[in-house]
Structure formats: structure tokens, C-alpha cells
Design a protein around this motif. Structure first.
Motif, PDB file in Angstrom:
ATOM      1  N   VAL A 182       0.870  -1.199   0.027  1.00 15.74           N
ATOM      2  CA  VAL A 182       0.039  -0.145  -0.095  1.00 15.74           C
ATOM      3  C   VAL A 182       0.861   1.314   0.104  1.00 15.74           C
ATOM      4  O   VAL A 182       1.656   1.480   0.810  1.00 15.74           O
ATOM      5  N   PRO A 183       0.930   2.381  -1.071  1.00 12.57           N
ATOM      6  CA  PRO A 183       1.822   3.310  -0.994  1.00 12.57           C
ATOM      7  C   PRO A 183       1.566   4.235   0.143  1.00 12.57           C
ATOM      8  O   PRO A 183       0.465   4.318   0.393  1.00 12.57           O
ATOM      9  N   ALA A 184       2.529   4.819   0.514  1.00 16.06           N
ATOM     10  CA  ALA A 184       2.311   6.038   1.728  1.00 16.06           C
ATOM     11  C   ALA A 184       1.520   6.963   1.295  1.00 16.06           C
ATOM     12  O   ALA A 184       0.767   7.672   2.227  1.00 16.06           O
ATOM     13  N   GLY A 185       1.475   7.361  -0.250  1.00 14.50           N
ATOM     14  CA  GLY A 185       0.635   8.337  -0.553  1.00 14.50           C
ATOM     15  C   GLY A 185      -0.919   7.976  -0.456  1.00 14.50           C
ATOM     16  O   GLY A 185      -1.836   8.952   0.034  1.00 14.50           O
ATOM     17  N   PHE A 186      -1.197   6.846  -0.550  1.00 10.89           N
ATOM     18  CA  PHE A 186      -2.411   6.416  -0.394  1.00 10.89           C
ATOM     19  C   PHE A 186      -3.067   6.638   0.987  1.00 10.89           C
ATOM     20  O   PHE A 186      -4.285   6.897   1.397  1.00 10.89           O
ATOM     21  N   VAL A 187      -2.184   6.022   2.028  1.00  9.27           N
ATOM     22  CA  VAL A 187      -2.666   6.197   3.195  1.00  9.27           C
ATOM     23  C   VAL A 187      -2.589   7.686   3.663  1.00  9.27           C
ATOM     24  O   VAL A 187      -3.382   8.169   4.516  1.00  9.27           O
ATOM     25  N   LEU A 188      -1.417   8.642   3.347  1.00  6.21           N
ATOM     26  CA  LEU A 188      -1.455   9.903   3.915  1.00  6.21           C
ATOM     27  C   LEU A 188      -2.748  10.748   3.255  1.00  6.21           C
ATOM     28  O   LEU A 188      -3.049  11.467   3.921  1.00  6.21           O
ATOM     29  N   LYS A 189      -3.093  10.406   2.024  1.00  7.54           N
ATOM     30  CA  LYS A 189      -4.208  10.949   1.417  1.00  7.54           C
ATOM     31  C   LYS A 189      -5.509  10.883   2.265  1.00  7.54           C
ATOM     32  O   LYS A 189      -6.500  11.662   2.502  1.00  7.54           O
ATOM     33  N   ARG A 190      -5.644   9.699   2.769  1.00  3.61           N
ATOM     34  CA  ARG A 190      -6.804   9.322   3.728  1.00  3.61           C
ATOM     35  C   ARG A 190      -6.817   9.520   5.012  1.00  3.61           C
ATOM     36  O   ARG A 190      -7.789   9.476   5.677  1.00  3.61           O
ATOM     37  N   LEU A 191      -5.611  10.091   5.361  1.00  2.23           N
ATOM     38  CA  LEU A 191      -5.464  10.654   6.761  1.00  2.23           C
ATOM     39  C   LEU A 191      -6.102  12.013   6.965  1.00  2.23           C
ATOM     40  O   LEU A 191      -6.357  12.503   7.941  1.00  2.23           O
ATOM     41  N   LEU A 192      -6.534  12.498   5.808  1.00  2.00           N
ATOM     42  CA  LEU A 192      -7.135  13.910   5.659  1.00  2.00           C
ATOM     43  C   LEU A 192      -8.435  13.983   6.618  1.00  2.00           C
ATOM     44  O   LEU A 192      -9.028  14.928   6.992  1.00  2.00           O
ATOM     45  N   ILE A 193      -8.973  12.614   6.620  1.00  2.00           N
ATOM     46  CA  ILE A 193     -10.399  12.778   7.422  1.00  2.00           C
ATOM     47  C   ILE A 193      -9.973  12.984   8.849  1.00  2.00           C
ATOM     48  O   ILE A 193     -11.275  13.597   9.436  1.00  2.00           O
ATOM     49  N   GLU A 194      -8.888  13.264   9.440  1.00  4.03           N
ATOM     50  CA  GLU A 194      -8.667  13.575  10.851  1.00  4.03           C
ATOM     51  C   GLU A 194      -8.541  15.083  10.978  1.00  4.03           C
ATOM     52  O   GLU A 194      -8.235  15.706  12.045  1.00  4.03           O
ATOM     53  N   ILE A 195      -8.788  15.906   9.981  1.00  2.00           N
ATOM     54  CA  ILE A 195      -8.418  17.194   9.963  1.00  2.00           C
ATOM     55  C   ILE A 195      -9.298  18.104  11.129  1.00  2.00           C
ATOM     56  O   ILE A 195      -8.715  18.794  11.719  1.00  2.00           O
ATOM     57  N   PRO A 196     -10.394  17.432  11.182  1.00  2.00           N
ATOM     58  CA  PRO A 196     -11.063  18.468  12.510  1.00  2.00           C
ATOM     59  C   PRO A 196     -10.866  18.038  13.839  1.00  2.00           C
ATOM     60  O   PRO A 196     -10.538  19.065  14.643  1.00  2.00           O
ATOM     61  N   PHE A 197     -10.056  16.809  13.811  1.00  2.59           N
ATOM     62  CA  PHE A 197      -9.492  16.584  15.153  1.00  2.59           C
ATOM     63  C   PHE A 197      -7.972  17.140  15.278  1.00  2.59           C
ATOM     64  O   PHE A 197      -7.840  17.710  16.474  1.00  2.59           O
ATOM     65  N   VAL A 198      -7.340  17.565  14.008  1.00  2.78           N
ATOM     66  CA  VAL A 198      -6.171  18.313  13.952  1.00  2.78           C
ATOM     67  C   VAL A 198      -6.200  19.737  14.553  1.00  2.78           C
ATOM     68  O   VAL A 198      -5.800  20.357  15.362  1.00  2.78           O
ATOM     69  N   ALA A 199      -7.666  20.285  13.865  1.00  9.89           N
ATOM     70  CA  ALA A 199      -8.086  21.922  14.404  1.00  9.89           C
ATOM     71  C   ALA A 199      -8.178  21.944  15.607  1.00  9.89           C
ATOM     72  O   ALA A 199      -7.881  22.694  16.315  1.00  9.89           O
ATOM     73  N   PHE A 200      -8.734  20.913  16.517  1.00  5.22           N
ATOM     74  CA  PHE A 200      -9.173  20.919  17.558  1.00  5.22           C
ATOM     75  C   PHE A 200      -8.140  20.833  18.655  1.00  5.22           C
ATOM     76  O   PHE A 200      -7.965  21.438  19.537  1.00  5.22           O
ATOM     77  N   ALA A 201      -7.190  19.802  18.321  1.00  4.42           N
ATOM     78  CA  ALA A 201      -5.709  19.817  19.095  1.00  4.42           C
ATOM     79  C   ALA A 201      -4.926  21.129  18.828  1.00  4.42           C
ATOM     80  O   ALA A 201      -4.237  21.308  20.001  1.00  4.42           O
ATOM     81  N   LEU A 202      -4.991  21.631  17.795  1.00  4.19           N
ATOM     82  CA  LEU A 202      -4.132  23.007  17.642  1.00  4.19           C
ATOM     83  C   LEU A 202      -4.728  24.164  18.436  1.00  4.19           C
ATOM     84  O   LEU A 202      -3.851  25.132  18.912  1.00  4.19           O
ATOM     85  N   LEU A 203      -6.124  23.855  18.869  1.00 12.32           N
ATOM     86  CA  LEU A 203      -6.691  25.011  19.905  1.00 12.32           C
ATOM     87  C   LEU A 203      -6.161  24.717  21.216  1.00 12.32           C
ATOM     88  O   LEU A 203      -6.119  25.794  22.051  1.00 12.32           O
ATOM     89  N   MET A 204      -5.894  23.588  21.654  1.00 11.98           N
ATOM     90  CA  MET A 204      -5.652  23.137  23.119  1.00 11.98           C
ATOM     91  C   MET A 204      -4.523  24.001  23.643  1.00 11.98           C
ATOM     92  O   MET A 204      -4.919  24.507  25.034  1.00 11.98           O
ATOM     93  N   PRO A 205      -3.438  24.291  23.090  1.00 12.94           N
ATOM     94  CA  PRO A 205      -2.673  25.073  23.866  1.00 12.94           C
ATOM     95  C   PRO A 205      -2.890  26.456  24.272  1.00 12.94           C
ATOM     96  O   PRO A 205      -2.317  27.156  24.983  1.00 12.94           O
TER      97      PRO A 205
END
Length: 254
Positions: A63-86
Motif C-alpha cells: 500500500v503506497p504511503a501516498g494512499f495512506v496519507l491522502k486518507r489521513l485527511l479525514i482527521e483534519i477536524p481533530f487536528v484543528a481541535f488539537a491545535l486549539l488546546m495550547p
């Protein structure tokens, strides 16, 4: 147990990971995620090793790394939440590039990002190497309550049907000159959502009556009985066991 069609996350191929029985992969991913969650957030090196383990699984599954990384975009809302925590979590403050940030917030953000990303990546690899129908068979083999398996089966089968119905309704609106340009058009969209709900409910009633007329009594027949050999269980257990070893080192290493 229908829904044998391939989904967008599945990557067709032949590899040792693809060929493992679905219930062994489900158990392995669940064990891996539990170990990752149990790892102390201060053991940053442990999370790097977890990522290496997933990279090794991806390489073995072709499974190519690009295939996995592209589908990791689904967690963007959680990333935004994490960036607000500090910025919002109270506690001791520290300066990073001239900006005052919360130390507990920084640790919390790291905890969410590291563990969440690893969990999503493991799930993406599971979906990329296992067809939907096989996942349902695996859940059935792991003795998940039959009702939940049936709900998942119907959700997968009719999710595309409902989506297609929604697409046709959208085309019908546009063919009549409708374009949602502001708040005043929300009423039309709300009525469309209501109509879609009613159509979906009525379709569900018809499907249920059709099943009952064919002898449905609350349980679905088992079409395929999936089994796994001891060797296949050992292959699947390699990931969570390696992760468990790393986790134990993380707890014992100061």
C-alpha cells in the motif's frame, strides 16, 4: 451478508496482509490501538516506533504511503481541535516563537495528534486490505452481536443507494433553476432533507417486508464461515505484540 462491492478505501491486490482472514486483522488492529492509547504521552520515541511498525505493514501489504496519507485527511477536524488546546487549556505557560502557550495544552495536543493519527492510519490499512463483505464476516466471526452486524451490513449496502437518491434530488433542483446562495434557501434544503428521510424510511419498510416474506426471522444466514490457522493468527499478532513491547519499554523508561 451482501455488500460485496469494493469501497473507495479498499486497494485491490495480493499480499500476505490481504490474504489474512478478516477477524485476525480486526483483532490485530484493535489490539494495536489499545496499546497505542495506553502508551504514556511522554514516550515520544514510542510513537515514532509505532509509525515505523505501520510503515512496515503498509510495505508488506504493498500500500503506497501516498494512499495512506491522502486518507489521513479525514482527521483534519481533530487536528484543528488539537491545535486549539495550547491556547485554551489552563495551566503552566511557556513561550514558543514569542507566543504564550499552555504546557498541559501542548501535551494534550501532542497526545491527540499522535494517538489519533496512528489509530486512523491503522484503520486505513485495515480498510485498504480488507473488503467490506470480509469485514462483516470478520465481525461475525468475532461474535459481535448479530443485530449490530446486520445494521452495519444494511448501512453499507444502502448507503450508496441513499447517496444516489440525494444526488438525483440535487440534479432535479438544479434543473429547475435552484441554487443555494444564502440563508433564504435553507428552507428548500430542509424540505429536501425531510423528503429524503421519508423516502429512506419507506424504502426500509419495503425492504423489511420483502425480507419477512422470504423467511427472515431476525437473523441473517451465514454464507461463508471464515477460519484462521495458528500461523495466520501469529502473523496478525506480530503487530500488536511488537507494539506492546514498545509500550512496556515506554512505561519503564524514565
Amino acid at each position: 451478508m451482501g455488500a460485496g462491492h469494493a469501497h473507495k478505501l479498499y486497494r485491490r491486490g495480493r499480499s500476505p496482509v490481504h490474504e489474512l482472514p478478516p477477524h485476525t486483522k480486526l483483532a490485530a488492529v484493535l489490539g494495536f490501538v489499545v496499546v497505542v492509547v495506553a502508551t504514556p504521552r511522554e514516550a515520544m520515541w514510542a510513537f515514532a516506533l509505532y509509525a515505523v511498525l505501520l510503515g512496515a505493514v503498509a510495505a508488506r501489504a504493498r500500500v503506497p504511503a501516498g494512499f495512506v496519507l491522502k486518507r489521513l485527511l479525514i482527521e483534519i477536524p481533530f487536528v484543528a481541535f488539537a491545535l486549539l488546546m495550547p491556547f485554551v487549556v489552563p495551566g503552566e505557560q511557556t513561550e514558543v516563537l514569542g507566543i504564550s502557550l499552555s504546557v498541559p495544552g501542548l501535551w494534550g495536543a501532542w497526545n491527540v495528534l499522535a494517538k489519533g493519527s496512528l489509530g486512523v492510519a491503522a484503520s486505513v490499512l485495515l480498510a485498504a486490505t480488507t473488503e467490506l463483505r470480509e469485514l462483516l464476516l470478520g465481525l461475525q466471526r468475532l461474535k459481535l452481536p448479530p443485530l449490530l452486524v446486520q445494521i452495519a451490513s444494511f448501512m453499507i449496502r444502502y448507503g450508496d443507494v441513499i447517496t444516489d437518491e440525494m444526488r438525483r434530488m440535487s440534479i432535479a433542483r438544479r434543473s429547475r433553476g435552484f441554487e443555494a446562495r444564502g440563508v433564504r434557501h435553507w428552507g428548500v434544503l430542509a424540505k429536501s432533507a425531510g423528503a429524503l428521510f421519508i423516502r429512506s424510511y419507506e424504502r426500509g419498510e419495503r425492504v423489511h417486508l420483502a425480507m419477512v416474506s422470504r423467511g427472515y426471522t431476525g437473523t441473517m444466514p451465514v454464507i461463508d464461515e471464515v477460519t484462521a490457522s495458528a500461523a495466520q493468527w501469529r502473523q496478525a499478532a506480530a503487530l500488536p505484540l511488537a507494539a506492546l513491547l514498545i509500550c512496556l519499554l515506554g512505561w519503564t523508561t524514565p
